[in-house]
Design a protein around this motif. Structure first.
Motif, PDB file in Angstrom:
ATOM      1  N   LEU A 363       0.839  -1.175  -0.071  1.00  0.00           N
ATOM      2  CA  LEU A 363      -0.076  -0.003  -0.161  1.00  0.00           C
ATOM      3  C   LEU A 363       1.141   1.154  -0.099  1.00  0.00           C
ATOM      4  O   LEU A 363       0.792   2.327  -0.686  1.00  0.00           O
ATOM      5  N   LEU A 364       1.697   1.664   0.984  1.00  0.00           N
ATOM      6  CA  LEU A 364       2.862   2.205   0.936  1.00  0.00           C
ATOM      7  C   LEU A 364       3.396   2.674  -0.392  1.00  0.00           C
ATOM      8  O   LEU A 364       3.384   3.457  -0.929  1.00  0.00           O
ATOM      9  N   TYR A 365       4.365   1.138  -1.111  1.00  0.00           N
ATOM     10  CA  TYR A 365       4.674   1.404  -2.365  1.00  0.00           C
ATOM     11  C   TYR A 365       3.219   2.230  -3.457  1.00  0.00           C
ATOM     12  O   TYR A 365       3.478   3.009  -4.037  1.00  0.00           O
ATOM     13  N   MET A 366       2.532   1.607  -3.152  1.00  0.00           N
ATOM     14  CA  MET A 366       1.385   2.371  -4.113  1.00  0.00           C
ATOM     15  C   MET A 366       1.450   3.311  -3.999  1.00  0.00           C
ATOM     16  O   MET A 366       0.462   4.821  -4.927  1.00  0.00           O
ATOM     17  N   LEU A 367       1.068   4.459  -3.086  1.00  0.00           N
ATOM     18  CA  LEU A 367       0.718   5.662  -2.585  1.00  0.00           C
ATOM     19  C   LEU A 367       2.403   6.522  -2.316  1.00  0.00           C
ATOM     20  O   LEU A 367       1.922   7.905  -2.076  1.00  0.00           O
ATOM     21  N   GLU A 368       3.174   5.779  -3.381  1.00  0.00           N
ATOM     22  CA  GLU A 368       5.036   6.413  -2.777  1.00  0.00           C
ATOM     23  C   GLU A 368       4.873   6.986  -1.216  1.00  0.00           C
ATOM     24  O   GLU A 368       5.077   8.593  -1.739  1.00  0.00           O
ATOM     25  N   ILE A 369       4.548   6.402  -0.804  1.00  0.00           N
ATOM     26  CA  ILE A 369       5.053   6.788   0.307  1.00  0.00           C
ATOM     27  C   ILE A 369       6.030   6.002   1.606  1.00  0.00           C
ATOM     28  O   ILE A 369       6.069   4.866   1.455  1.00  0.00           O
ATOM     29  N   PRO A 370       7.513   6.239   1.955  1.00  0.00           N
ATOM     30  CA  PRO A 370       8.432   5.352   2.452  1.00  0.00           C
ATOM     31  C   PRO A 370       8.037   4.487   3.169  1.00  0.00           C
ATOM     32  O   PRO A 370       7.619   5.183   4.043  1.00  0.00           O
ATOM     33  N   TYR A 371       8.390   3.767   3.459  1.00  0.00           N
ATOM     34  CA  TYR A 371       8.092   2.854   4.831  1.00  0.00           C
ATOM     35  C   TYR A 371       8.386   3.601   6.036  1.00  0.00           C
ATOM     36  O   TYR A 371       8.222   3.895   6.990  1.00  0.00           O
ATOM     37  N   ALA A 488      18.273  -8.002  -7.876  1.00  0.00           N
ATOM     38  CA  ALA A 488      18.160  -8.723  -6.968  1.00  0.00           C
ATOM     39  C   ALA A 488      19.154  -9.231  -6.461  1.00  0.00           C
ATOM     40  O   ALA A 488      19.239  -9.730  -4.559  1.00  0.00           O
ATOM     41  N   GLU A 489      19.974  -8.925  -6.827  1.00  0.00           N
ATOM     42  CA  GLU A 489      21.223  -9.272  -6.479  1.00  0.00           C
ATOM     43  C   GLU A 489      21.734  -8.602  -5.432  1.00  0.00           C
ATOM     44  O   GLU A 489      22.267  -9.280  -4.279  1.00  0.00           O
ATOM     45  N   ASN A 490      22.081  -6.993  -5.817  1.00  0.00           N
ATOM     46  CA  ASN A 490      22.383  -5.941  -4.639  1.00  0.00           C
ATOM     47  C   ASN A 490      21.060  -6.164  -3.569  1.00  0.00           C
ATOM     48  O   ASN A 490      21.340  -5.759  -1.935  1.00  0.00           O
ATOM     49  N   GLY A 491      19.561  -6.648  -3.681  1.00  0.00           N
ATOM     50  CA  GLY A 491      18.534  -6.560  -2.663  1.00  0.00           C
ATOM     51  C   GLY A 491      17.836  -5.182  -2.071  1.00  0.00           C
ATOM     52  O   GLY A 491      17.545  -4.747  -1.162  1.00  0.00           O
ATOM     53  N   THR A 492      18.678  -3.669  -3.162  1.00  0.00           N
ATOM     54  CA  THR A 492      18.284  -2.832  -2.941  1.00  0.00           C
ATOM     55  C   THR A 492      18.153  -1.795  -3.418  1.00  0.00           C
ATOM     56  O   THR A 492      19.082  -2.217  -5.111  1.00  0.00           O
ATOM     57  N   VAL A 493      17.314  -1.055  -4.093  1.00  0.00           N
ATOM     58  CA  VAL A 493      17.348  -0.073  -5.284  1.00  0.00           C
ATOM     59  C   VAL A 493      18.077   1.423  -4.874  1.00  0.00           C
ATOM     60  O   VAL A 493      17.738   2.586  -5.757  1.00  0.00           O
ATOM     61  N   LYS A 494      18.617   1.421  -3.299  1.00  0.00           N
ATOM     62  CA  LYS A 494      18.571   2.911  -2.479  1.00  0.00           C
ATOM     63  C   LYS A 494      20.147   3.984  -3.094  1.00  0.00           C
ATOM     64  O   LYS A 494      19.308   4.722  -3.681  1.00  0.00           O
ATOM     65  N   GLU A 495      20.556   2.888  -3.839  1.00  0.00           N
ATOM     66  CA  GLU A 495      21.795   3.840  -5.212  1.00  0.00           C
ATOM     67  C   GLU A 495      21.857   3.537  -6.371  1.00  0.00           C
ATOM     68  O   GLU A 495      22.973   3.354  -6.851  1.00  0.00           O
ATOM     69  N   ASN A 496      20.785   3.169  -6.929  1.00  0.00           N
ATOM     70  CA  ASN A 496      20.887   2.396  -7.984  1.00  0.00           C
ATOM     71  C   ASN A 496      20.196   3.757  -8.751  1.00  0.00           C
ATOM     72  O   ASN A 496      18.492   4.093  -8.995  1.00  0.00           O
ATOM     73  N   LEU A 497      21.102   4.357 -10.150  1.00  0.00           N
ATOM     74  CA  LEU A 497      20.985   5.125 -10.480  1.00  0.00           C
ATOM     75  C   LEU A 497      19.900   5.137 -11.673  1.00  0.00           C
ATOM     76  O   LEU A 497      19.437   5.488 -12.415  1.00  0.00           O
ATOM     77  N   ASN A 498      19.348   3.574 -12.025  1.00  0.00           N
ATOM     78  CA  ASN A 498      19.212   3.694 -12.971  1.00  0.00           C
ATOM     79  C   ASN A 498      17.628   3.912 -12.576  1.00  0.00           C
ATOM     80  O   ASN A 498      16.293   3.537 -13.520  1.00  0.00           O
ATOM     81  N   PRO A 500      14.949   6.015 -11.206  1.00  0.00           N
ATOM     82  CA  PRO A 500      14.195   7.649 -10.805  1.00  0.00           C
ATOM     83  C   PRO A 500      14.548   7.665  -8.973  1.00  0.00           C
ATOM     84  O   PRO A 500      14.193   6.761  -8.196  1.00  0.00           O
ATOM     85  N   SER A 501      15.045   9.002  -8.903  1.00  0.00           N
ATOM     86  CA  SER A 501      15.563   9.544  -7.472  1.00  0.00           C
ATOM     87  C   SER A 501      14.651   9.274  -6.619  1.00  0.00           C
ATOM     88  O   SER A 501      14.086   8.984  -5.581  1.00  0.00           O
ATOM     89  N   ASP A 502      13.415   9.871  -7.117  1.00  0.00           N
ATOM     90  CA  ASP A 502      12.108   9.716  -6.443  1.00  0.00           C
ATOM     91  C   ASP A 502      12.072   8.588  -5.634  1.00  0.00           C
ATOM     92  O   ASP A 502      10.770   7.994  -4.329  1.00  0.00           O
ATOM     93  N   LEU A 503      11.509   7.666  -6.502  1.00  0.00           N
ATOM     94  CA  LEU A 503      11.587   5.908  -6.673  1.00  0.00           C
ATOM     95  C   LEU A 503      12.184   5.826  -5.466  1.00  0.00           C
ATOM     96  O   LEU A 503      11.963   4.608  -4.821  1.00  0.00           O
ATOM     97  N   ARG A 504      13.527   5.935  -5.379  1.00  0.00           N
ATOM     98  CA  ARG A 504      14.389   5.175  -5.152  1.00  0.00           C
ATOM     99  C   ARG A 504      14.129   5.065  -2.659  1.00  0.00           C
ATOM    100  O   ARG A 504      14.083   4.341  -2.175  1.00  0.00           O
ATOM    101  N   SER A 505      13.435   6.207  -2.411  1.00  0.00           N
ATOM    102  CA  SER A 505      13.400   6.520  -1.422  1.00  0.00           C
ATOM    103  C   SER A 505      12.339   5.669  -1.003  1.00  0.00           C
ATOM    104  O   SER A 505      11.601   5.384  -0.111  1.00  0.00           O
ATOM    105  N   ASP A 512      16.776  -1.666   4.423  1.00  0.00           N
ATOM    106  CA  ASP A 512      17.091  -0.337   3.871  1.00  0.00           C
ATOM    107  C   ASP A 512      16.861   0.077   4.797  1.00  0.00           C
ATOM    108  O   ASP A 512      16.573   1.882   5.238  1.00  0.00           O
ATOM    109  N   ILE A 513      15.914  -0.155   5.835  1.00  0.00           N
ATOM    110  CA  ILE A 513      15.092   0.551   6.647  1.00  0.00           C
ATOM    111  C   ILE A 513      15.897   0.131   8.389  1.00  0.00           C
ATOM    112  O   ILE A 513      16.122  -0.331   8.819  1.00  0.00           O
TER     113      ILE A 513
END
Ligand code: CDP
Length: 582
Positions: A363-371, A488-498, A500-505, A512-513
């Motif tokens: 739900l948080l993903y859908m509403l674009e709210i970081p956990y 899948a390899e890294n287990g996170t998108v936190k620093e993945n420049l591919n 978009p930055s707003d979606l990384r958080s 990550d939490i």
């Protein structure tokens, strides 16, 4: 008329994983072991059985109408009852509850009675919790034989072996929770009893701590140990030393967890009936001895609506579902066949139910709210306050039709003007299998990973991507198999420049939490939950025992009812992991 002829509506989606789980463990099989029921038939079987309870209260009830409402509730994946209901409703076992707490008395008769009762409950798909606090400590005298007692931990091994031998009706492995009060003389043995990772595998263990103990920890003082058989002081220990050992063991193996006994009993709605000493296996349901509870979970991802091209939660639809779900769970109490008479009596006198939620992280993903944001904590509080308020209202409405629960006059509600059908209405379950069936994130947990690579038989690599993330990735034009494999390899998108930055958080995963956000989230939900909240605080492999202690302290201060931590890599048979760490 066969089940099949009544089915008019198809269920709208079922993931491949859901189909596999259902076929393996939920759907009816014929004598040769072949599945002979579709998921639609399963929901119809459950709806028809649960709707029958209506006749107990109104001879002219339109059973078919209620059955259809219950069917849609499940088939649209708005709500699912706990696994035993899906498996057993309308079938020969007929036992529908997931959670039980059994007393263990300080006698050979009492202990083996509990072993037997646990075996019967496991066979029917339920999990059992026990307090072993009444057993006399190791090496104390046994009157009848002049010998010495073995102590709680030694008896737990018998329960463990019995559980091992009973594969729950071929459906699921039995699960147990053992609680020992922190002032029991055997507490140090208990704290260390799972340090050998191959022992007591069918148990989760939790130390039952008191406010007095937590005070002694903060003052670096000693506290009394009490022998339960005499009620007398049997020694003193340094609270700090016990707490440190508890933390160290949890850091090493994940066990023991903690339950806060005084906080649990401050919310006991039936203090005149008894004290709560233990919880079910995953900790979300404190119960009185010989009590059981049916749980059910609302899938929040089904309540999104678009307003002015923005996604938001549809509280009207949620309200309708809460009221119907409370009715469903109340009916379940009447339609369940509890395997032990005394449990049947207790359950029907208190009528506890545990309605919760799942799919919160999605739900948080859908509403674009970081956990890990204040906005998410606020939303958590708002949602659960709403579920609690509406479920209490639904329970009052039902009481007007059906009467209050029989122990109402002995409950904390006795002076209220509103009647109540159920002594409690809300619980947040782990939804380990329900969330797979519903295709959403489990309970209130953050997603463990955004994509997994699964290697199937002939070494084909299959990429499984979180459905909400996949949709965003396609819509925003950054989806590629190679990127999903990298994630899948890294287990996170936190620093993945591919990405978009707003979606990384927004698309954060469990690791990550920061651990303190896990506890903040648990506390936000607990504030509005009658029973307790299932939550695991995930810690990175390099977290220190001090980090674990901080989490335990936070859980106490923020009025959680218990706490479970898991440090990545600290168990040999870890269920979930990102591929990097394998
Ligand atoms: O999703 P599902 O309904 O299968 O169960 P859950 O929400 O993951 O767990 C709810 C409760 O079911 C647990 O706390 C246990 O009391 C019980 N359970 C069990 O007895 N055995 C299992 N293997 C899993 C859950």
């Amino acid at each position: 008329m066969g089940d099949g002829e009544k089915v008019t509506d198809q269920i709208d989606f079922l993931t491949e994983n859901a189909r596999t789980v259902l076929e393996r463990r939920y759907l009816k099989k014929d004598a040769s072991g072949k599945v002979c029921e579709s998921p639609e038939h399963m929901f119809r079987r459950v709806a028809a059985h649960i709707a029958k309870a209506e006749k107990n209260y109104d001879k002219n009830a339109d059973i078919q109408k209620i059955e259809d409402q219950f069917y849609r509730l499940m088939a649209e994946f708005r709500f699912l009852p706990n696994s035993p209901t899906l498996m057993n409703a309308g079938r020969s076992l007929g036992q529908l509850a997931a959670c039980f707490v059994l007393p263990v008395d300080d006698s050979i008769d009492g202990i083996f009675e509990a072993v037997k009762n646990a075996a019967i409950i496991h066979k029917s798909g339920g999990g059992t919790g026990f307090s072993f606090s009444r057993l006399r400590p190791e090496k104390s005298k046994v009157g009848s034989t002049g010998g010495v007692a073995s102590g709680p931990v030694s008896f737990m091994k018998i329960f463990n072996t019995a559980t091992e031998q009973i594969k729950q009706g071929g459906t699921r492995r039995g699960a147990n929770m053992a609680v020992l009060r922190v002032d029991h003389p055997d507490i140090m043995t208990f704290i260390r009893c799972k340090s050998n990772k191959s022992e007591l595998n069918n148990f989760n263990i939790s130390v039952g701590v008191t406010d007095q103990f937590m005070d002694a920890v903060s003052q670096k003082g000693d506290y009394d140990l009490i022998d339960p058989s005499s009620g007398k002081m049997a020694g003193r220990l340094s609270a700090e030393a016990v707490y440190d050992e508890l933390v160290k063991q949890a850091w090493e193996t994940g066990d023991p967890g903690i339950i806060f006994l005084d906080e649990i009993n401050r919310f006991n709605t039936l203090p005149d009936i008894g004290e709560m000493e233990a919880t079910n296996p995953c900790g979300e349901q404190p119960l009185l001895p010989m009590e059981a509870c049916n749980l059910g979970s609302i899938n929040l991802t089904r309540f999104i609506t678009q307003k002015e091209s923005k996604s938001e939660l549809d509280y009207e639809k949620l309200k309708e579902t809460i009221h119907l779900a409370v009715r469903f769970l109340d009916n379940t109490i009447d339609m369940s066949r509890y395997p032990i008479d005394e449990i049947d009596k207790t359950v029907k006198a208190n009528r506890k139910i545990g309605l919760g939620i799942m799919g919160f992280a999605d739900l948080l993903y859908m509403l674009e709210i970081p956990y890990d944001s204040d906005e998410a904590l606020e939303l958590a509080g708002n949602i659960m306050a709403f579920v609690q308020k509406e479920s209490h209202k639904a329970s009052s409405d039902l009481a007007k039709e059906r009467g209050s629960f029989p122990n109402f006059d002995r409950s904390i509600f006795k002076d209220n003007k509103d009647p109540r059908r159920n002594a409690t209405t809300t619980t947040i379950a782990p939804t380990g299998t329900l969330s797979i069936i519903a295709g959403c994130s489990s309970g209130i947990e953050p997603a463990f990973a955004l994509s997994y690579v699964r290697t199937v038989m002939d070494n084909d690599r299959l990429i499984e991507v979180n459905p909400v993330f996949k949709r965003f990735a396609i819509e925003k034009g950054f989806y590629s198999d190679a990127l999903m494999e990298e994630i899948a390899e890294n287990g996170t998108v936190k620093e993945n420049l591919n990405v978009p930055s707003d979606l990384r958080s927004v698309f954060v995963t469990a690791h990550d939490i920061k651990p303190e956000y896990h506890i903040k989230m648990q506390a936000a939900f607990q504030k509005y939950t009658d029973n307790a909240v299932s939550k695991t605080v995930n810690l990175p492999h390099d977290a220190s025992p001090a980090d674990v202690r901080f989490i335990y302290d936070q859980a106490f201060e923020t009025k959680c009812k218990g706490v479970t931590i898991y440090r990545d890599g600290s168990k040999d048979n870890q269920v979930l992991s990102v591929s990097k760490k394998e």
